[in-house]
Design a protein around this motif. Structure first.
Motif, PDB file in Angstrom:
ATOM      1  N   ALA A   9      33.566 121.719  43.524  1.00 39.77           N
ATOM      2  CA  ALA A   9      32.788 120.485  43.404  1.00 39.77           C
ATOM      3  C   ALA A   9      33.514 119.313  44.066  1.00 39.77           C
ATOM      4  N   PRO A 173      29.876 114.986  42.099  1.00 39.93           N
ATOM      5  CA  PRO A 173      30.800 115.983  41.534  1.00 39.93           C
ATOM      6  C   PRO A 173      31.707 115.433  40.440  1.00 39.93           C
ATOM      7  N   THR A 177      31.433 116.056  35.938  1.00 39.35           N
ATOM      8  CA  THR A 177      32.477 116.838  35.297  1.00 39.35           C
ATOM      9  C   THR A 177      32.603 116.461  33.829  1.00 39.35           C
TER      10      THR A 177
END
Length: 463
Positions: A9, A173, A177
């Protein structure tokens, strides 16, 4: 999110960031020339980027410490998106210079945050692989971003909007998370004094690379425009330069691991200087000849900075990798900032092709300096060097890249130590307070490692 998934990512986020940066950098140079900006203004646009990048490298860690990685990255992404859209809405040289400085600031900050996350995931076994993949992705994505201009063109709003989409998508990304944020980012350790004491050649190399790369990256697209090349041809021209330069790094880097790195620097910088002079003499107007000369320029110029970093760290002491590389970063940034300004003056005074006079001058000076240093300082043994690692210096190197670089954990093989001297008799003194009076009784032991010797003592009687 597992470690592997998080790495992928972050790679995607970094690729989107570099894609937008590659497109924006080439777009502003060509579109600015089309808008009739002066050469000085176009040079200052490149200077603004470098000043913002260095400022971001120093100050963004303080912002991250205050608000955290995800919020700081969101700020960087948002401001970067706004700046490229303002480039579209505020088409004026002063505005573009200011906005370009903000772009450099945000680009440095976003890159540092991504790299700190990668550094958190990496361990000593995977650090080299992660660093290599990360560097390759950055170079490839930046090249693809430049190629995108061949599709979007330079007119209208489409290229700016495409760049803005890339910048804002680079946020996803890190925003998605769910893992804990990494440790705080370390600020850039820009120790130029240590760098000079470690390797005077490294100071010259970083400055020369900054001057040449800043000049070429900012004003070579303008030169292509002045030579009547269209936007797509300029995009392909820079893609060829970047690809050839990236491919050349590995063989020359490995060669520098085996022989004197300064000899490789002499050869590459001398070659780049010759290509610059040939370009000045021929002043090519055809696309084919220009493709050849630009490709050869990338072949000689682009591996130089990474080899210079390796050379500097060959002579660094344990634990000094970050400080030495940070000094290289600062000197490189100064060159990146000054180069476009000087080149714009030369291009105004002589001709657009005069930018290659600047690149040839500094590459030639680097070649001469490296050759002279070979006469002054002995070569470092191959066994005692750090390994070469490819890196891009076209638009600056983030301090986060320095932290992620596995060479920071490597220790050069020490030189063989001098033979130990023969053991000598030692005399020790033991001070013991007298239990009755405040006097001191001295007990001496004379020891010898020779065979047959016994300990002897001389104990004075208490008075």
């Amino acid at each position: 999110m597992s470690s592997a998934l998080k790495i992928y990512a972050l790679f995607i986020g970094s690729a989107l960031l570099m894609f937008g940066g590659g497109l924006q950098g080439l777009l502003l140079s060509v579109r600015g020339a089309e808008e009739g900006f002066s050469l000085t203004a176009l040079g200052l646009i490149g200077t603004g980027w470098s000043v913002g990048f260095v400022a971001g490298s120093i100050t963004v860690p303080l912002l991250v410490k205050r608000v955290g990685h995800i919020r700081a990255y969101s700020i960087m992404s948002a401001i970067g998106t706004v700046t490229i859209l303002l480039n579209l809405l505020w088409v004026q040289d002063i505005g573009w210079i200011v906005m370009r400085a903000f772009s450099g600031f945000c680009f440095a900050g976003a890159a540092m945050i991504v790299e700190s996350w990668l550094n958190e995931v990496a361990d000593n076994r995977s650090r080299g692989t992660i660093f290599s993949v990360y560097t390759t992705i950055n170079m490839a994505a930046s090249t693809v971003g430049q190629l995108a201009m061949a599709v979007t063109g330079t007119f209208g709003h489409i290229p700016f909007v495409v760049g803005a989409i890339a910048f804002i998508c680079a946020l996803l990304p890190s925003a998605l998370t769910s893992t804990p944020q990494p440790r705080p980012i370390s600020s850039a350790r820009l120790d130029v004094v240590l760098l000079y004491k470690t390797s005077p050649l490294a100071v010259i190399a970083a400055f020369a690379c900054g001057m040449a790369n800043g000049t070429f990256g900012t004003l070579a697209p303008v030169y292509g425009f002045e030579q009547k090349l269209d936007a797509s041809t300029i995009a392909y021209l820079f893609a060829v330069t970047a690809v050839v330069g990236a491919v050349a790094q590995t063989p020359f880097g490995r060669l520098s691991d085996k022989i004197d790195r300064r000899l490789v620097i002499v050869g590459l910088s001398g070659f780049a200087a010759v290509i610059g002079l040939v370009t000045v003499l021929l002043n090519p107007s055809s696309g084919v000849l220009m493709f050849i000369l630009f490709g050869l320029y990338g072949f000689g110029a682009y591996p130089l900075y990474a080899i210079a970093v390796a050379h500097a760290n060959d002579f660094a002491r344990d634990g000094e990798f970050g400080r030495v590389a940070g000094g290289m970063l600062l000197i490189l940034g100064i060159g990146l900032a000054i180069g476009p300004i000087i080149a714009s003056w030369v291009m105004n005074a002589i001709a657009p092709v005069g930018l290659f006079i600047v690149t040839a001058t500094f590459h030639g000076a680097l070649a001469v300096t490296a050759f002279l240093r070979m006469k002054i300082r002995p070569v470092r043994d191959a066994a005692g060097r750090v390994r070469f690692r490819a890196m891009s210096a076209e638009k600056g190197v983030s301090p986060g890249t320095v932290t992620l670089d596995p060479r920071g954990e490597e220790k050069p093989t020490p030189r063989p130590a001098a033979p130990a001297a023969a053991p000598q008799p030692q005399e020790t003194e033991l001070l013991v307070p007298d239990p009755i009076e405040p006097t001191v009784i001295v007990e001496r032991h004379v020891k010898s490692d020779g065979p047959g010797d016994t300990d002897k003592s001389d104990k004075p009687k208490p008075e």
